[in-house]
Scaffold this motif. Structure first.
Motif, PDB file in Angstrom:
ATOM      1  N   ALA A   1      35.762  50.352  31.652  1.00 31.00           N
ATOM      2  CA  ALA A   1      36.965  50.899  31.026  1.00 31.00           C
ATOM      3  C   ALA A   1      37.582  49.905  30.052  1.00 31.00           C
ATOM      4  O   ALA A   1      38.060  50.283  28.974  1.00 31.00           O
ATOM      5  CB  ALA A   1      37.978  51.283  32.102  1.00 31.00           C
ATOM      6  N   ALA A   2      37.573  48.626  30.408  1.00 29.46           N
ATOM      7  CA  ALA A   2      38.120  47.601  29.530  1.00 29.46           C
ATOM      8  C   ALA A   2      37.288  47.447  28.265  1.00 29.46           C
ATOM      9  O   ALA A   2      37.821  47.203  27.177  1.00 29.46           O
ATOM     10  CB  ALA A   2      38.205  46.266  30.271  1.00 29.46           C
TER      11      ALA A   2
ATOM     12  N   GLU B   1      40.882  53.116  39.707  1.00 30.87           N
ATOM     13  CA  GLU B   1      42.090  53.054  40.516  1.00 30.87           C
ATOM     14  C   GLU B   1      42.008  53.995  41.717  1.00 30.87           C
ATOM     15  O   GLU B   1      42.452  53.658  42.816  1.00 30.87           O
ATOM     16  CB  GLU B   1      43.304  53.396  39.638  1.00 30.87           C
ATOM     17  CG  GLU B   1      43.580  52.329  38.588  1.00 30.87           C
ATOM     18  CD  GLU B   1      44.704  52.710  37.646  1.00 30.87           C
ATOM     19  OE1 GLU B   1      45.203  53.864  37.748  1.00 30.87           O
ATOM     20  OE2 GLU B   1      45.097  51.871  36.812  1.00 30.87           O
TER      21      GLU B   1
ATOM     22  N   LEU C   1      42.376  44.022  38.533  1.00 29.83           N
ATOM     23  CA  LEU C   1      43.257  45.053  37.996  1.00 29.83           C
ATOM     24  C   LEU C   1      44.670  44.510  37.796  1.00 29.83           C
ATOM     25  O   LEU C   1      45.302  44.740  36.755  1.00 29.83           O
ATOM     26  CB  LEU C   1      43.272  46.247  38.954  1.00 29.83           C
ATOM     27  CG  LEU C   1      44.131  47.441  38.542  1.00 29.83           C
ATOM     28  CD1 LEU C   1      43.645  48.045  37.240  1.00 29.83           C
ATOM     29  CD2 LEU C   1      44.134  48.494  39.646  1.00 29.83           C
TER      30      LEU C   1
ATOM     31  N   HIS D   1      37.500  56.268  33.016  1.00 27.75           N
ATOM     32  CA  HIS D   1      36.873  55.265  33.877  1.00 27.75           C
ATOM     33  C   HIS D   1      37.919  54.424  34.597  1.00 27.75           C
ATOM     34  O   HIS D   1      37.755  54.076  35.763  1.00 27.75           O
ATOM     35  CB  HIS D   1      35.940  54.374  33.057  1.00 27.75           C
ATOM     36  CG  HIS D   1      34.682  55.066  32.607  1.00 27.75           C
ATOM     37  ND1 HIS D   1      34.648  55.903  31.520  1.00 27.75           N
ATOM     38  CD2 HIS D   1      33.420  55.049  33.115  1.00 27.75           C
ATOM     39  CE1 HIS D   1      33.424  56.373  31.357  1.00 27.75           C
ATOM     40  NE2 HIS D   1      32.655  55.878  32.306  1.00 27.75           N
ATOM     41  N   ARG D   2      39.003  54.097  33.894  1.00 28.95           N
ATOM     42  CA  ARG D   2      40.047  53.301  34.547  1.00 28.95           C
ATOM     43  C   ARG D   2      40.709  54.093  35.670  1.00 28.95           C
ATOM     44  O   ARG D   2      40.962  53.553  36.752  1.00 28.95           O
ATOM     45  CB  ARG D   2      41.089  52.861  33.523  1.00 28.95           C
ATOM     46  CG  ARG D   2      42.292  52.178  34.187  1.00 28.95           C
ATOM     47  CD  ARG D   2      42.813  51.054  33.397  1.00 28.95           C
ATOM     48  NE  ARG D   2      43.950  50.428  34.079  1.00 28.95           N
ATOM     49  CZ  ARG D   2      44.362  49.212  33.854  1.00 28.95           C
ATOM     50  NH1 ARG D   2      43.720  48.459  32.986  1.00 28.95           N
ATOM     51  NH2 ARG D   2      45.403  48.718  34.497  1.00 28.95           N
ATOM     52  N   GLU D   3      41.016  55.354  35.430  1.00 31.49           N
ATOM     53  CA  GLU D   3      41.630  56.178  36.471  1.00 31.49           C
ATOM     54  C   GLU D   3      40.708  56.285  37.685  1.00 31.49           C
ATOM     55  O   GLU D   3      41.166  56.205  38.828  1.00 31.49           O
ATOM     56  CB  GLU D   3      41.929  57.567  35.917  1.00 31.49           C
ATOM     57  CG  GLU D   3      42.571  58.489  36.944  1.00 31.49           C
ATOM     58  CD  GLU D   3      42.783  59.897  36.411  1.00 31.49           C
ATOM     59  OE1 GLU D   3      43.310  60.742  37.156  1.00 31.49           O
ATOM     60  OE2 GLU D   3      42.406  60.161  35.249  1.00 31.49           O
TER      61      GLU D   3
ATOM     62  N   LEU E   1      36.072  49.542  36.286  1.00 30.11           N
ATOM     63  CA  LEU E   1      37.183  48.818  35.665  1.00 30.11           C
ATOM     64  C   LEU E   1      36.700  47.990  34.479  1.00 30.11           C
ATOM     65  O   LEU E   1      37.332  47.971  33.413  1.00 30.11           O
ATOM     66  CB  LEU E   1      37.862  47.924  36.703  1.00 30.11           C
ATOM     67  CG  LEU E   1      39.106  47.170  36.230  1.00 30.11           C
ATOM     68  CD1 LEU E   1      40.223  48.141  35.863  1.00 30.11           C
ATOM     69  CD2 LEU E   1      39.579  46.198  37.310  1.00 30.11           C
TER      70      LEU E   1
END
Length: 700
Positions: free
Chosen positions: A545-546, A558, A585, A553-555, A542
């Motif tokens: 990804a930011a 999650e 998140l 990476h964000r997916e 996370l």
């Protein structure tokens, strides 16, 4: 065994048992002799592991029975958490409980058919003696082998099925589920003594982090109250070393009085970060004292010279006696301090005539701060010095575990920045350098889990928590220093996580796809003594990804949180880190880019860094991150001081650092040559600012 790198295995090298280390040689020997495996799993700081070793493994008659009927395998759970995980699952399924020492009987193919934990030398407390167990298992193997094999096959099938079904649970926890999880914790909270549940009590570091983040996001007062009460109770109890700092593994009682005296790197790294975040949120002076003392203890007792990094643990026993190094009685206090100070110290540290521990001894507590601070410090220093000089120090397991050193990097980087101790940032940097130099194979793109004396343990491949926790630490270190080396290294580790540790459905496994095949491939999404590999991966993915804007990476982050939602309303204490990541998140995350200005003072700093060399550069960069008393904080310092649970910081690299920078910094210039902050949240960005007050309000 004599050539093992594990201090735990080396402790057993002189046993009359013919121990094999985990490996194909043991399996081949069991097949050749047509006998079962006896797999004994423990770790160096485990008190009851030592007890069982002394009672049974050092006994010639018991050892002869073991050697005659079994091929005996000794496993260090800290070196091989994958092996430990599969046999712990088997033990828990067969017995309803687990722990160490773990004793497992398995077929020559490694399929378990009988398991338990500690067995005494004579039958007691409803347990058979260890010799009785050996005889019974040996007879079963000879007389009813088909039944034994059938049971082993069935158990393995059940374990593999359970791992896949449990870890595929759906549902990333949102605001409603996160609130419900806090409600469950409130019902389980021990309002009188802090913590959750009854005895024994383990430091709930990840749950406290979850509660702090929940309070920061929602303002919920009950979340902060539970976190603070728990931290105060632990810091004042016997689980915290009132003389030398640092936390023991757990308390055997519900009041935090008597610890199980082993001290682990992972506990102290996690707790250091928790107390730091509590102080950041509240200004609590006790929390700040614990931060300083725990960091000092880690550097004094666990720092590895000359390679850098931290050792794994300190033993619970000295001279074969648990807690001997730490416990006192009133007479000993008087002997060391004199009549007046000794009586005062006995009252201060809750040393009672009958003792709070064993044999009339007491574990020191500090139930309230004394009025005479100078006297307290004088007494404490004297007792600490005498203990160090006149008592046998606990043994140290001096192997370095990658995951736990990753946790230490994160804690030291943040602590050094927030409390103005650049030497802690420097230690974090040295630890990260050691991991890259010793544990990381850049060509093969593989991380080794353990090292000792600067040599990587080649038989101990990194598991998911190693890659994820090291990436977490590196990203925290990058946020403090702006050094692109750590951002790049974290990205390489997370690429391996995505490519080798999950399947096409997004399920995360604890072992890489090309790791040694065990009886099943473990995939445990829960958090226990440390962040589980899945939730640790979620946190690092996370953040990355930011920084990068990577949807991939964000997916994946999650996907890693799917099971956290299933646990949130049933057993949130076993999803503490997952819930903390879910809070981040839900908070956005909040992405902060700090762009350096072109002021003359910064040009002078650049010259100073170039001139002073590596050590002074480390110190200067640490001071840049930490707020100096009496000076207005920088934008960078203000961002680091924010309690926003989804905080992700990218910062202009230091002078001379030409490595790749995160996308979060791309196309964002300084305004009028002034240091500038850009803040985005939930894919929406605010106008850039050069004002501290504006940045603080955007991060509130």
């Amino acid at each position: 065994m004599a050539t093992a790198t594990s201090p735990y295995l080396l402790q057993h090298a002189e046993n009359p048992v013919d121990w094999y280390p985990w490996g194909e040689e043991a399996f081949e020997e069991a097949r050749r002799r047509d006998v079962p495996l006896l797999i004994s799993i423990g770790y160096a700081a485990c008190h009851w592991c030592h007890v069982m070793a002394h009672e049974s493994f050092e006994d010639p008659e018991t050892a002869a029975l073991m050697n005659e009927q079994f091929v005996c395998v000794k496993v260090d759970r800290e070196e091989r958490p994958d092996v430990d995980a599969v046999y712990m699952a088997a033990t828990q399924t067969m017995t309803g409980g687990g722990g160490w020492p773990m004793t497992v009987f398995a077929t020559p193919e490694g399929k378990p058919f009988q398991a338990g934990t500690y067995y005494p030398p004579v039958a007691r407390h409803g347990l058979p003696s260890f010799r009785q167990l050996l005889v019974a298992v040996g007879r079963a193997w000879g007389d009813i082998r088909e039944d034994v094999l059938r049971a082993g096959d069935g158990l393995v099938a059940e374990l593999e099925h359970n791992a896949r079904v449990v870890a595929r649970a759906e549902g990333v926890p949102g605001a409603e589920v996160l609130g419900a999880a806090v409600g469950v914790l409130l019902r389980e909270f021990d309002a009188e003594r802090g913590g959750f549940g009854g005895a024994p009590k383990f430091p709930p570091s990840m749950t406290v982090e979850h509660l702090l983040r929940h309070h920061a996001r929602t303002g919920e007062p009950a979340a902060l109250a539970m976190a603070q009460a728990t931290c105060v109770a632990m810091a004042r109890g016997g689980i915290y070393d009132q003389l030398g700092g640092g936390f023991a593994r757990y308390a055997v009682d519900a009041e935090w009085v008597v610890p199980h005296f082993e001290k682990m790197l992972y506990d102290n790294a996690l707790l250091l970060r928790v107390y730091l975040h509590l102080w950041r949120a509240t200004g609590d002076e006790l929390a700040l004292r614990v931060v300083h003392e725990t960091a000092d203890w880690m550097l004094r007792e666990l720092w590895l010279v000359p390679d850098g990094g931290f050792a794994s643990s300190l033993d619970a026993d000295t001279d074969g006696v648990e807690g001997k190094f730490y416990a006192w009685d009133a007479a000993q206090l008087v002997e060391v301090l004199g009549e007046e100070d000794g009586a005062w110290a006995a009252s201060l540290f809750a040393v009672t005539p009958e003792g709070t521990f064993e044999h009339g001894l007491s574990v020191l507590q500090l139930l309230q701060d004394p009025d005479d601070v100078d006297r307290h410090q004088r007494v404490r220093t004297r007792l600490f010095d005498v203990r160090r000089e006149q008592r046998t120090a606990p043994g140290r397991d001096d192997k370095a575990v990658a995951a736990w050193n990753g946790l230490a990097i994160a804690a030291f980087a943040e602590a050094g920045a927030l409390v103005g101790r650049p030497e802690l940032v420097h230690a974090a940097r040295q630890t990260a350098d050691m991991l890259e130099r010793v544990h990381w194979d850049g060509k093969a793109k593989r991380l080794t889990r353990t090292s000792r004396d600067g040599v990587a343990g080649q038989q101990n491949p990194g598991v998911l928590e190693d890659y994820a926790d090291v990436a977490e630490g590196l990203l925290a270190l990058y946020a403090v220093t702006g050094e692109t080396r750590w951002y790049r290294f974290a990205g390489e580790l997370l690429d391996v996580v995505l490519e080798e540790f999950r399947d096409e459905t997004g399920l995360f496994f604890d072992t890489a796809s090309d790791s040694e095949a065990l009886i099943f491939r473990p995939a445990d999404p829960t958090d226990n003594a440390t962040p589980g590999g899945t939730s640790a991966a979620a946190g690092a993915l996370l953040t990355y990804a930011a920084l990068t804007g990577s949807g991939r990476h964000r997916e994946a982050a999650e996907q890693a949180l799917r099971f956290t939602g299933a646990l949130a309303e049933r057993a949130p204490r076993f999803a503490g880190w997952g819930l903390a990541v879910a809070e981040a998140l839900e908070d956005g995350p909040r992405e902060v880019a700090i762009v350096a200005g072109e002021k003359e003072a910064e040009k002078e700093l650049e010259k100073e860094l170039e001139k002073e060399g590596e050590k002074e550069a480390a110190k200067a960069s640490g001071e840049e991150a930490g707020k100096e008393p009496g000076k207005e904080p920088t934008l960078h310092q203000a961002a680091l001081a924010s309690t926003a649970p989804g905080l992700v910081i990218a910062v202009t690299p230091p002078p001379g650092d030409t490595g790749p920078t995160p996308e979060l910094l791309s196309g964002r210039p300084a305004i009028d040559g002034e240091p500038t902050a850009y803040v985005c949240r939930g894919f929406v960005c605010q106008a850039p600012t050069t004002e501290l007050s504006v940045l603080s309000s955007e991060l509130a």
